[in-house]
Design an enzyme around this catalytic site. Structure first.
Site, PDB file in Angstrom:
ATOM      1  N   MET A   5       0.839  -1.194   0.000  1.00  0.00           N
ATOM      2  CA  MET A   5       0.000   0.000   0.000  1.00  0.00           C
ATOM      3  C   MET A   5       0.876   1.248   0.000  1.00  0.00           C
ATOM      4  O   MET A   5       0.446   2.334   0.398  1.00  0.00           O
ATOM      5  CB  MET A   5      -0.949   0.006   1.195  1.00  0.00           C
ATOM      6  N   GLU A  10      12.069  -0.806   4.825  1.00  0.00           N
ATOM      7  CA  GLU A  10      12.980  -1.933   4.687  1.00  0.00           C
ATOM      8  C   GLU A  10      12.251  -3.276   4.688  1.00  0.00           C
ATOM      9  O   GLU A  10      12.704  -4.241   4.071  1.00  0.00           O
ATOM     10  CB  GLU A  10      14.020  -1.902   5.810  1.00  0.00           C
ATOM     11  N   HIS A  12       9.384  -3.898   3.198  1.00  0.00           N
ATOM     12  CA  HIS A  12       8.988  -4.106   1.802  1.00  0.00           C
ATOM     13  C   HIS A  12      10.204  -4.440   0.938  1.00  0.00           C
ATOM     14  O   HIS A  12      10.132  -5.307   0.056  1.00  0.00           O
ATOM     15  CB  HIS A  12       8.312  -2.848   1.248  1.00  0.00           C
ATOM     16  N   GLY A 126       4.520 -10.539   3.793  1.00  0.00           N
ATOM     17  CA  GLY A 126       5.225 -10.577   5.064  1.00  0.00           C
ATOM     18  C   GLY A 126       4.446 -11.315   6.136  1.00  0.00           C
ATOM     19  O   GLY A 126       3.216 -11.280   6.180  1.00  0.00           O
ATOM     20  N   ASP A 129       1.833  -9.550   9.037  1.00  0.00           N
ATOM     21  CA  ASP A 129       0.385  -9.630   8.908  1.00  0.00           C
ATOM     22  C   ASP A 129      -0.008 -11.102   8.778  1.00  0.00           C
ATOM     23  O   ASP A 129      -0.437 -11.573   7.722  1.00  0.00           O
ATOM     24  CB  ASP A 129      -0.077  -8.833   7.682  1.00  0.00           C
ATOM     25  N   ARG A 166       3.013   2.639   9.629  1.00  0.00           N
ATOM     26  CA  ARG A 166       2.375   3.448  10.663  1.00  0.00           C
ATOM     27  C   ARG A 166       3.346   3.871  11.767  1.00  0.00           C
ATOM     28  O   ARG A 166       2.990   4.711  12.608  1.00  0.00           O
ATOM     29  CB  ARG A 166       1.190   2.696  11.269  1.00  0.00           C
TER      30      ARG A 166
END
Length: 323
Positions: A5, A10, A12, A126, A129, A166
């Site tokens: 999103m 790092e 990602h 990942g 989640d 976040r």
């Protein structure tokens, strides 16, 4: 492919590098950047969710992406919100689903659309989640998507905080409090490791736990209090090494963080079966996920770690295994 999103970090980059390593120099790696409105509920942070496309392009291409696909909302949902959607089912109503109704339906809908639009052989997600990853795997299996789903280990900052877009919302004080999430998970893992070590010592004795109990009684009669206490711990390891002890160790850290300034407000702490995200029983053996969600200030954070109870089972896939 690697779905994101945006607001890449790092974590990602690690996913993109894993994809590049898997397909080699001649392979094609697509990274998607799309802030999906369907997975944000009322009062959530859709409007303030960071959008940093120029920086995202630089990071993605530097990590090994071949192309970045960053469609607009109108391109993904022509004519407005879709009338037909993917439903997450019972697993999507637990934990994150209970806290964020409709979130997983929106997530699976966009994942399905992006899988159709990019048609990858491999999709990397990942493990931070974990419930999302489990639901994507279930959708791919149940609906016969021709793609292999690969889980990649959670990336953490040096202080243990799981990387998240976040995290940038946290003030210095809020960040100090937020470290309780990872500390709680690590405390649960350490409690399990200690109890499993004691249980292994008990099992290694010729007569198992009964032999340890007899040794403890003999040591007590000799006045060897410290050695007797250790032997009693070995004898009782089978009873103490269960999920209850792990939950208690993690909960203690979170209870302290609730008294901090600023305080941590716990949403849930759960020890669940990775197959369906239901709470595991106190006599559980096998794979489990210790998961936590909490708010610090106005920022909601999640984290989890995989755990394994009892002797290793070669039949049980790890969270990082592909479907």
């Amino acid at each position: 492919m690697v779905m994101t999103m945006g607001a890449l970090h790092e974590g990602h980059a690690t996913l993109i590098r894993a994809a590049r390593a898997r397909v080699g120099e001649d392979g094609f790696v697509v990274v998607t950047v799309f802030v999906n409105p369907l997975q944000f509920g009322a009062g959530e942070d859709l409007d303030r969710y960071p959008r940093t496309l120029d920086a995202d392009l630089e990071l993605a291409l530097g990590a090994g992406a071949s192309v970045v696909f960053a469609p607009s909302v109108d391109e993904v949902y022509p004519g407005g919100e879709p009338q037909v959607r993917i439903t997450a089912g019972p697993m999507g109503e637990r934990l994150e689903g209970a806290s964020r109704p409709g979130h997983f339906d929106g997530m699976l809908t966009v994942v399905a659309k992006l899988l159709h639009l990019t048609a990858p052989d491999l999709a990397f997600f990942g493990q931070k989640d974990a419930q999302q990853l489990a639901l994507i795997r279930r959708m791919v299996r149940d609906l016969n998507f021709p793609v292999e789903v690969v889980g990649v280990e959670t990336v953490r900052e040096e202080d243990g905080l799981a990387l998240s877009s976040r995290n940038r919302y946290l003030s210095a004080g809020e960040r100090r409090t937020a470290l309780a999430l990872s500390r709680a998970l690590f405390a649960g893992r350490e409690r399990l490791a200690a109890q499993e070590a004691l249980r292994a010592r008990a099992d290694a004795l010729p007569n198992g736990r009964d032999r340890a109990e007899n040794r403890a009684e003999a040591l007590s009669r000799l006045g060897e209090a410290r050695a007797a206490a250790d032997a009693h711990a070995v004898a009782q390891a089978a009873e103490c090494a269960g999920p209850g002890a792990v939950r208690a160790a993690a909960r203690a850290v979170l209870d302290e963080a609730a008294k901090a300034e600023p305080p941590l407000t716990l949403d849930y702490l759960a020890l669940v079966d990775p197959a369906d995200f239901t709470e595991v029983a106190d006599d559980h053996d096998g794979q489990a996920v210790l998961a936590v969600a909490a708010r610090v200030g106005s920022t909601r954070l999640i984290d989890n770690i995989p755990l394994s109870f009892g002797p290793p089972s070669p039949e049980s896939p790890t969270l990082g295994a592909a479907t």
